[in-house]
Design a protein around this motif. Structure first.
Motif, mmCIF file in Angstrom:
data_model
loop_
_atom_site.group_PDB
_atom_site.id
_atom_site.type_symbol
_atom_site.label_atom_id
_atom_site.label_comp_id
_atom_site.label_asym_id
_atom_site.label_seq_id
_atom_site.Cartn_x
_atom_site.Cartn_y
_atom_site.Cartn_z
ATOM 1 N N GLU A 87 0.826 -1.208 0.000
ATOM 2 C CA GLU A 87 0.000 0.000 0.000
ATOM 3 C C GLU A 87 0.861 1.260 0.000
ATOM 4 N N ARG A 91 0.951 4.126 -2.887
ATOM 5 C CA ARG A 91 0.774 5.562 -2.623
ATOM 6 C C ARG A 91 1.895 6.360 -3.280
ATOM 7 N N TRP A 170 -8.620 10.339 4.591
ATOM 8 C CA TRP A 170 -7.779 9.184 4.918
ATOM 9 C C TRP A 170 -7.553 9.098 6.418
ATOM 10 N N VAL A 172 -4.838 7.455 9.027
ATOM 11 C CA VAL A 172 -3.464 6.955 9.035
ATOM 12 C C VAL A 172 -3.084 6.618 10.468
ATOM 13 N N PHE A 201 -3.137 2.526 6.789
ATOM 14 C CA PHE A 201 -3.819 3.721 6.305
ATOM 15 C C PHE A 201 -4.865 3.303 5.283
ATOM 16 N N ARG A 202 -5.950 4.058 5.228
ATOM 17 C CA ARG A 202 -7.028 3.725 4.306
ATOM 18 C C ARG A 202 -7.916 4.942 4.042
ATOM 19 N N ARG A 203 -8.469 4.949 2.842
ATOM 20 C CA ARG A 203 -9.444 5.981 2.478
ATOM 21 C C ARG A 203 -10.791 5.601 3.076
#
Length: 250
Positions: A87, A91, A170, A172, A201-203
């Motif tokens: 991931e 990014r 996001w 984090v 981390f993720r949207r």
């Protein structure tokens, strides 16, 4: 040598704090609108330690949110970075595409999603930070609040009059510091320290010019507990970071 190889939304009636942190179990104001500095690094990269050290300096600087993203494309050199992830590499590739760069590299620092440079070039990065600090009028106000013992905190975003357009929110999760003895690879025999190490981390939501609340769990997606959490508001596809806040979780 530089190695070249690549958050339940609700409408909110009012928001009062621009950016907050949670030190020692009590919520308090932190720097307003921190500039976000992302370091793309690896324990398997010989040229990365000076940039890792510089990120440690930036992590203590008021008005800066410094984050260390460990990429996975150096793992083939005999040492697998335990903090690396595909991931993080994706990014970095997203930033490369947005900036029209043909390659990714370590150590790279990206400042507010718009400016980049070699992470050990401290003068260049300091200059990028100053540029973004002088552009605070284009930011979304963000805060994180909640009871110190609650399992969920709340991030609040204040409408910005539509200046920033469509954005993503996001979450984090990161740890304050990790120190690793590295037995193999380009940094074999060294014991190195890493700061504000991103673990998940993720949207989690979309955002466009509305007062908004976002639930922020104290644990990551798999139930793990980390030291800190940040909320980033970012334009799509590796665009400009227009709002940020962070909080202590321990």
């Amino acid at each position: 040598m530089i190695g070249f190889a690549k958050i339940v939304a609700r409408t909110l009636a009012a928001v009062t704090v621009a950016a907050a942190a949670v030190p020692a179990g009590a919520l308090a104001d932190a720097a307003k609108n921190p500039v976000v500095v992302e370091l793309f690094t690896s324990q398997g990269c010989y040229s990365c330690p000076p940039a890792d050290d510089f990120l440690g300096v930036l992590a203590k600087r008021p008005g800066v949110l410094a984050l260390s993203f460990h990429v996975d494309y150096w793992n083939y050199l005999g040492w697998r970075d335990p903090y690396s992830s595909a991931e993080a590499t994706r990014r970095q590739h997203t930033y490369a595409s947005a900036m029209r760069r043909r390659t990714v590299y370590t150590p790279q620092m990206v400042v507010d999603g718009t400016l980049q440079g070699i992470g050990s070039y401290t003068g260049v990065i300091d200059g990028h930070i100053r540029v973004r600090q002088q552009s605070s009028d284009d930011r979304v106000a963000v805060s994180i609040a909640g009871d110190a013992n609650a399992e969920t905190l709340t991030a609040s975003l204040k409408g910005d009059g539509g200046r920033t357009g469509d954005c993503a929110i996001w979450l984090v999760y990161f740890d304050k510091k990790h120190t690793t003895a590295i037995p193999r690879g380009e940094n074999a025999g060294k014991t190195l320290s890493y700061y504000n190490v991103v673990r998940e981390f993720r949207r989690v939501a979309d955002y466009r010019d509305a007062d908004l609340e976002i639930d922020v769990p104290r644990t990551g997606a798999k139930g793990a507990r980390y030291d800190r959490v940040a909320v980033l508001v970012q334009q799509p596809e590796g665009g400009r970071i227009v709002g940020a806040a962070w909080a202590e979780l321990k």
